[in-house]
Scaffold this motif. Structure first.
Motif, mmCIF file in Angstrom:
data_model
loop_
_atom_site.group_PDB
_atom_site.id
_atom_site.type_symbol
_atom_site.label_atom_id
_atom_site.label_comp_id
_atom_site.label_asym_id
_atom_site.label_seq_id
_atom_site.Cartn_x
_atom_site.Cartn_y
_atom_site.Cartn_z
ATOM 1 N N GLU A 181 0.841 -1.198 0.000
ATOM 2 C CA GLU A 181 0.000 0.000 0.000
ATOM 3 C C GLU A 181 0.878 1.251 0.000
ATOM 4 O O GLU A 181 1.066 1.883 1.040
ATOM 5 C CB GLU A 181 -0.900 0.017 1.227
ATOM 6 N N GLU B 45 1.864 8.356 3.330
ATOM 7 C CA GLU B 45 1.107 9.228 4.233
ATOM 8 C C GLU B 45 1.500 8.986 5.682
ATOM 9 O O GLU B 45 1.576 9.923 6.478
ATOM 10 C CB GLU B 45 -0.394 9.037 4.031
ATOM 11 N N ASP C 70 -2.331 13.695 5.341
ATOM 12 C CA ASP C 70 -3.148 13.207 4.236
ATOM 13 C C ASP C 70 -3.066 14.235 3.118
ATOM 14 O O ASP C 70 -3.490 15.377 3.293
ATOM 15 C CB ASP C 70 -4.589 13.019 4.712
ATOM 16 N N VAL D 231 0.559 4.342 -1.044
ATOM 17 C CA VAL D 231 -0.036 5.620 -0.633
ATOM 18 C C VAL D 231 -0.135 5.701 0.885
ATOM 19 O O VAL D 231 0.252 6.700 1.497
ATOM 20 C CB VAL D 231 -1.418 5.825 -1.293
ATOM 21 N N LYS D 232 -0.624 4.646 1.513
ATOM 22 C CA LYS D 232 -0.752 4.644 2.968
ATOM 23 C C LYS D 232 0.614 4.739 3.648
ATOM 24 O O LYS D 232 0.769 5.420 4.656
ATOM 25 C CB LYS D 232 -1.493 3.396 3.445
ATOM 26 N N ASP E 241 -4.636 13.520 -3.847
ATOM 27 C CA ASP E 241 -4.214 12.388 -4.671
ATOM 28 C C ASP E 241 -3.117 12.737 -5.667
ATOM 29 O O ASP E 241 -2.175 11.969 -5.847
ATOM 30 C CB ASP E 241 -5.410 11.794 -5.427
ATOM 31 N N ILE F 151 0.232 13.085 -3.664
ATOM 32 C CA ILE F 151 0.697 11.817 -3.091
ATOM 33 C C ILE F 151 1.151 10.868 -4.199
ATOM 34 O O ILE F 151 2.147 10.155 -4.038
ATOM 35 C CB ILE F 151 -0.367 11.166 -2.176
ATOM 36 N N ASN F 152 0.468 10.868 -5.337
ATOM 37 C CA ASN F 152 0.863 9.995 -6.439
ATOM 38 C C ASN F 152 2.214 10.396 -7.021
ATOM 39 O O ASN F 152 3.014 9.535 -7.394
ATOM 40 C CB ASN F 152 -0.213 9.969 -7.524
ATOM 41 N N VAL G 244 4.745 9.081 -4.470
ATOM 42 C CA VAL G 244 4.853 7.619 -4.579
ATOM 43 C C VAL G 244 5.673 7.247 -5.811
ATOM 44 O O VAL G 244 6.579 6.414 -5.738
ATOM 45 C CB VAL G 244 3.457 6.957 -4.614
#
Length: 72
Positions: free
Chosen positions: A27, A33, A39, A29-30, A42, A45-46, A49
């Motif tokens: 996971e 974060e 948080d 993304v998790k 998207d 965060i993408n 990642v």
């Protein structure tokens, strides 16, 4: 937000923590974060990642090349 700095911070923490490495594989993304403690949207965060994945892959490739150089 400095995405490059965030990527570097995440890579440093992930490479030092085997449990976090496993979570990143399952996971991403998790895991990111969790490391950042926030948080994020998207799109941000993408990007982080993707940057972490690229950096980890590049670091592994560099290690392999260094190992091969020692053989010759």
């Amino acid at each position: 937000m400095d995405i490059k700095a965030q990527i570097t911070a995440v890579v440093e923490k992930i490479t030092k923590d085997p449990k976090l490495q496993e979570q990143f594989k399952k996971e991403p993304v998790k895991a990111v974060e969790q490391v950042l403690g926030v948080d994020l949207p998207d799109d941000v965060i993408n990007k982080i990642v993707d940057g972490v994945k690229a950096k980890l892959t590049a670091d592994k490739a560099s290690g392999v090349v260094d190992s091969l150089k020692k053989l010759f």
